[in-house]
Design an enzyme around this catalytic site. Sequence first.
Site, short mmCIF file in Angstrom:
data_model
loop_
_atom_site.label_atom_id
_atom_site.label_comp_id
_atom_site.label_asym_id
_atom_site.label_seq_id
_atom_site.Cartn_x
_atom_site.Cartn_y
_atom_site.Cartn_z
N ASP A 132 -3.46 -5.99 -0.60
CA ASP A 132 -2.71 -6.26 0.63
C ASP A 132 -3.52 -7.05 1.65
O ASP A 132 -4.72 -6.80 1.84
CB ASP A 132 -2.26 -4.94 1.28
CG ASP A 132 -1.16 -4.25 0.48
OD1 ASP A 132 -0.39 -4.95 -0.22
OD2 ASP A 132 -1.08 -3.01 0.54
N ARG B 112 6.04 1.67 4.21
CA ARG B 112 4.60 1.45 3.99
C ARG B 112 3.83 1.41 5.31
O ARG B 112 4.26 0.75 6.25
CB ARG B 112 4.40 0.12 3.26
CG ARG B 112 2.96 -0.12 2.85
CD ARG B 112 2.80 -1.45 2.15
NE ARG B 112 2.17 -2.42 3.03
CZ ARG B 112 1.95 -3.70 2.70
NH1 ARG B 112 2.32 -4.16 1.52
NH2 ARG B 112 1.39 -4.52 3.55
N HIS C 152 -2.31 -4.08 -6.96
CA HIS C 152 -1.06 -3.40 -7.31
C HIS C 152 0.06 -4.42 -7.52
O HIS C 152 -0.06 -5.59 -7.12
CB HIS C 152 -0.68 -2.33 -6.30
CG HIS C 152 -0.48 -2.82 -4.90
ND1 HIS C 152 -1.52 -3.13 -4.07
CD2 HIS C 152 0.64 -3.05 -4.18
CE1 HIS C 152 -1.07 -3.53 -2.90
NE2 HIS C 152 0.26 -3.51 -2.94
C1 SIN Z 1 3.63 -3.54 -1.79
O1 SIN Z 1 3.15 -4.43 -2.44
O2 SIN Z 1 3.13 -3.13 -0.76
C2 SIN Z 1 4.89 -2.87 -2.27
C3 SIN Z 1 4.65 -2.07 -3.51
C4 SIN Z 1 5.91 -1.44 -4.03
O3 SIN Z 1 6.98 -1.62 -3.45
O4 SIN Z 1 5.82 -0.77 -5.05
#
Ligand code: SIN
Length: 282
Positions: free
Chosen positions: A104, A273, A258
């Site tokens: 991120d 988030r 991720h």
């Molecule tokens: C993100 O990349 O912050 C979102 C991850 C997700 O929605 O699983």
Amino acid sequence: MSYNTITTTPISGALGAEITGVSLVDHLSDGVIAEIRQALLDHLVIFFRDQQLTPPQQIAFAKRFGPLEEHDFVKGLPDHPEIIRVVREADEDSLNFGGAWHTDVTHQECPALGSVLYSIDVPPHGGDTLFANQYLAYETLSPGMQRMLDGMTAIHTAEGPFGPNGRAATNWKNMQIETSEKALEEMEHPVVRTHPETGRKALFVNKTFTVRFKDVTALESAPLLDYLFHHASHEQFTCRFRWTKGAAAFWDNRSVLHYALNDYSGHRREMHRVAISGDRPV
Ligand code: SIN
């Protein structure tokens, strides 16, 4: 690692553990928070199921690990600007937010320490999130490649997702996103970072934000960057989390990539988030 108050159950050989014996709604003692922090360092991403978190409770939990930050391009909830809604409606047929391997906000000087993602609405199937261990990504490179990368710097920008012609211009219609020239600003980070708490080295490039190496053109950078992006997400470094309503994932943004899977067409998915402020990668 043994813990006194929480129980951890690894979900893969590479990273990721489910934590039980704790309710995130409660005001947790400093001792429990210290164990959760240790579990994050040990497992890189940790998961909690069957939580009933309100926005203030999600914020209160995440704040125990550091100050929270607002997203540069995604507007937060009206009463809780630290929380962004990651949402795709059932009738949207577009890319999903987070649907590429990434860390991120590495366009920032100090990318987030970690994020806490909480599921509000999950599709009946699909919409899992994958995570990849970047210590392993670094440690499995040859010594010669490690030595070369150790001295290198990469340039990161938010142009791909949030620039004037970025992916946000045509996707993520139900999220509050403002594309902007600000996304073109460049930030330098080491290609290999040393984790400030564990002292371990991790590969620190990602497909969403890393655009080239310093003093090297994008074209010249592409072969090595493409190799590193591919290597970083090797199946053996990953785990996969199947969401259930009321689950929370807390990942260490300093040591994992991720990827939100885009395989739930025709169904709604909504997450909340929050991001915890991090430090300057070294
Ligand atoms: C993100 O990349 O912050 C979102 C991850 C997700 O929605 O699983």
